[in-house]
Design an enzyme around this catalytic site. Structure first.
Site, PDB file in Angstrom:
ATOM      1  N   ARG A  86       0.831  -1.201   0.000  1.00 47.94           N
ATOM      2  CA  ARG A  86       0.000   0.000   0.000  1.00 47.94           C
ATOM      3  C   ARG A  86       0.867   1.252   0.000  1.00 47.94           C
ATOM      4  O   ARG A  86       0.551   2.241  -0.678  1.00 47.94           O
ATOM      5  CB  ARG A  86      -0.954  -0.012   1.205  1.00 47.94           C
ATOM      6  CG  ARG A  86      -1.952   1.128   1.175  1.00 47.94           C
ATOM      7  CD  ARG A  86      -3.012   0.981   2.244  1.00 47.94           C
ATOM      8  NE  ARG A  86      -2.442   1.079   3.578  1.00 47.94           N
ATOM      9  CZ  ARG A  86      -3.120   0.800   4.703  1.00 47.94           C
ATOM     10  NH1 ARG A  86      -4.380   0.390   4.637  1.00 47.94           N
ATOM     11  NH2 ARG A  86      -2.547   0.920   5.871  1.00 47.94           N
ATOM     12  N   LYS A 188      -2.449   6.811   1.316  1.00 46.10           N
ATOM     13  CA  LYS A 188      -2.357   7.164   2.737  1.00 46.10           C
ATOM     14  C   LYS A 188      -1.419   8.361   2.853  1.00 46.10           C
ATOM     15  O   LYS A 188      -0.230   8.201   3.161  1.00 46.10           O
ATOM     16  CB  LYS A 188      -1.876   5.958   3.547  1.00 46.10           C
ATOM     17  CG  LYS A 188      -2.369   5.975   4.986  1.00 46.10           C
ATOM     18  CD  LYS A 188      -2.229   4.616   5.637  1.00 46.10           C
ATOM     19  CE  LYS A 188      -2.581   4.675   7.098  1.00 46.10           C
ATOM     20  NZ  LYS A 188      -4.030   4.697   7.354  1.00 46.10           N
TER      21      LYS A 188
HETATM   22  C1  LIG Z   1      -5.130   3.918   7.556  1.00 48.04           C
HETATM   23  C2  LIG Z   1      -6.531   4.223   7.193  1.00 48.04           C
HETATM   24  C3  LIG Z   1      -7.560   3.284   7.344  1.00 48.04           C
HETATM   25  C4  LIG Z   1      -7.363   1.945   7.995  1.00 48.04           C
HETATM   26  O1  LIG Z   1      -6.466   1.118   7.322  1.00 48.04           O
HETATM   27  P1  LIG Z   1      -5.836  -0.118   8.084  1.00 48.04           P
HETATM   28  O2  LIG Z   1      -4.897  -0.700   7.082  1.00 48.04           O
HETATM   29  O3  LIG Z   1      -6.940  -1.049   8.409  1.00 48.04           O
HETATM   30  O4  LIG Z   1      -5.179   0.405   9.305  1.00 48.04           O
HETATM   31  C5  LIG Z   1      -8.839   3.635   6.916  1.00 48.04           C
HETATM   32  N1  LIG Z   1      -9.102   4.844   6.390  1.00 48.04           N
HETATM   33  C6  LIG Z   1      -8.134   5.779   6.250  1.00 48.04           C
HETATM   34  C7  LIG Z   1      -8.482   7.098   5.668  1.00 48.04           C
HETATM   35  C8  LIG Z   1      -6.819   5.491   6.637  1.00 48.04           C
HETATM   36  O5  LIG Z   1      -5.882   6.421   6.494  1.00 48.04           O
END
Ligand SMILES: *Cc1c(COP(=O)(O)O)cnc(C)c1O
Length: 345
Positions: A86, A188
């Site tokens: 990711r 992210k």
């Molecule tokens: C990090 C994040 C999540 C959750 O992702 P995980 O991999 O389950 O920790 C969900 N929504 C947003 C906007 C995020 O930044």
């Protein structure tokens, strides 16, 4: 000089989600097309140039993951390859260099091993949170990708989100968006979080735990709950979660979809209208920090929709939560390759 934390400083049963200065973090530097000088460092400060693109144009990507202490004293990482993949999809979106998966995994293990005394004891529910991130650095002023980057991972012990068992909370829709259609919602990146601070604050002020973001084109379909993905359990046994190009693909979500299938539910990503909440008997938010936050209610305009209960967690939500935690802490065997053992150094 930074005063580092000592393992004896911590009351492992009463940790919250806050930063503690641990002795070691991983750093790697990227110049002229290659990563170099990678290894553990002690300084929590990053001396970066005032022209760094991370500071002006948000050329920054982060990840979040945890290290779990097992009953046998060993340490687990949970699907760290998914975080590496990711991060690289996010990096590509912001024209940042690839962090080789092997380098990412070795870095995560090295940070956990070096700070192993700070991985909370089994049974406390607490974990060691890892924060990998990459920033564009160096002298620059125009809107263009940086020539140089720093990749780093720090760690801090964090408590379980719910100490006294899962408790539902209330959510409210917002007129604001966290990301645009065709924007960076799938990546992210810090910018999405900057955009979410004000709507989040408004929701808190109004007595809600967080915001329900609707799709940025129509404001009709559910996207995210604060910084977590949404799921609903239908009355006929389906685990539904939004499908959209502007939500962040949660690793917890994909893991819970697999767990839901194991439990005999049908798991599916699909469009979920804010006007179609009656189909659900239970609902929750998913992310690494809390795993699942049960959703008691969603308020949209004058309409308040209550799911299972405003005060008690639903039985399927509880089952999903228990099973995923048991896999993460090594109590139960999960699907192939979900758990990576971090050997003692
Ligand atoms: C990090 C994040 C999540 C959750 O992702 P995980 O991999 O389950 O920790 C969900 N929504 C947003 C906007 C995020 O930044």
């Amino acid at each position: 000089m930074t005063e580092f934390a000592n393992p004896s400083d911590f009351d492992w049963n009463n940790l919250n989600f806050s930063y503690h200065p641990l002795p070691y973090r991983f750093r790697a530097y990227y110049d002229n097309g290659t990563w170099h000088d990678m290894g553990l460092e002690t300084d929590p400060y990053l001396p970066i140039h005032e022209g760094s693109t991370a500071l002006h144009y948000g050329q920054q990507v982060f990840e979040g993951m945890k290290a779990y202490r097992r009953a046998d004293g060993g340490i687990n990482l949970f699907r760290p390859d998914q975080n590496a993949a990711r991060m690289n999809r996010s990096n590509a979106r912001l024209l940042m260099p690839e962090v080789p998966t092997e380098m990412f995994l070795e870095a995560a293990k090295a940070v956990v091993q070096a700070n192993a005394d700070f991985v909370p004891p089994y049974g406390t529910g607490a974990t060691l949170y890892l924060r990998p991130f990459i920033i564009g650095v160096g002298p620059n002023v125009g809107v263009q990708p940086a020539a140089s980057y720093i990749f780093t991972i720090f760690a801090t012990p964090v408590g379980p989100y719910y100490k006294g068992g899962l408790t539902p909370t209330a959510y409210v829709t917002s007129d604001y968006d966290r990301a645009a259609h065709g924007g960076t919602g799938q990546a992210k990146v810090g910018g999405n979080y900057a955009a979410s601070l004000m709507p989040g604050d408004q929701a808190h002020q109004a007595g809600y735990s967080d915001v329900v973001y609707l799709d940025p084109r129509l404001h009709e379909n559910i996207e995210e709950l604060g910084s977590a993905n949404f799921f609903g359990i239908t009355k006929d046994g389906q685990f539904l979660t939004p499908k959209s190009p502007s939500i962040l693909p949660s690793i917890t979500k994909y893991s819970l979809m697999a767990v839901a299938e194991e439990l005999g539910l049908t798991a599916r990503e699909t469009t979920i209208s804010i006007h179609d909440l009656d189909q659900f008997s239970e609902a929750g938010a998913m992310g690494t920090a809390a795993v699942i936050s049960p959703v008691g209610s969603i308020t949209h305009g004058d309409d308040k929709h209550v799911f299972f209960s405003e005060t008690e967690v639903g039985p399927i939500t509880q089952q999903l939560y228990n099973r995923l935690l048991a896999i993460q802490f090594g109590d139960e065997k999960g699907p192939e390759n979900w758990i990576v053992d971090v050997p003692a150094k």
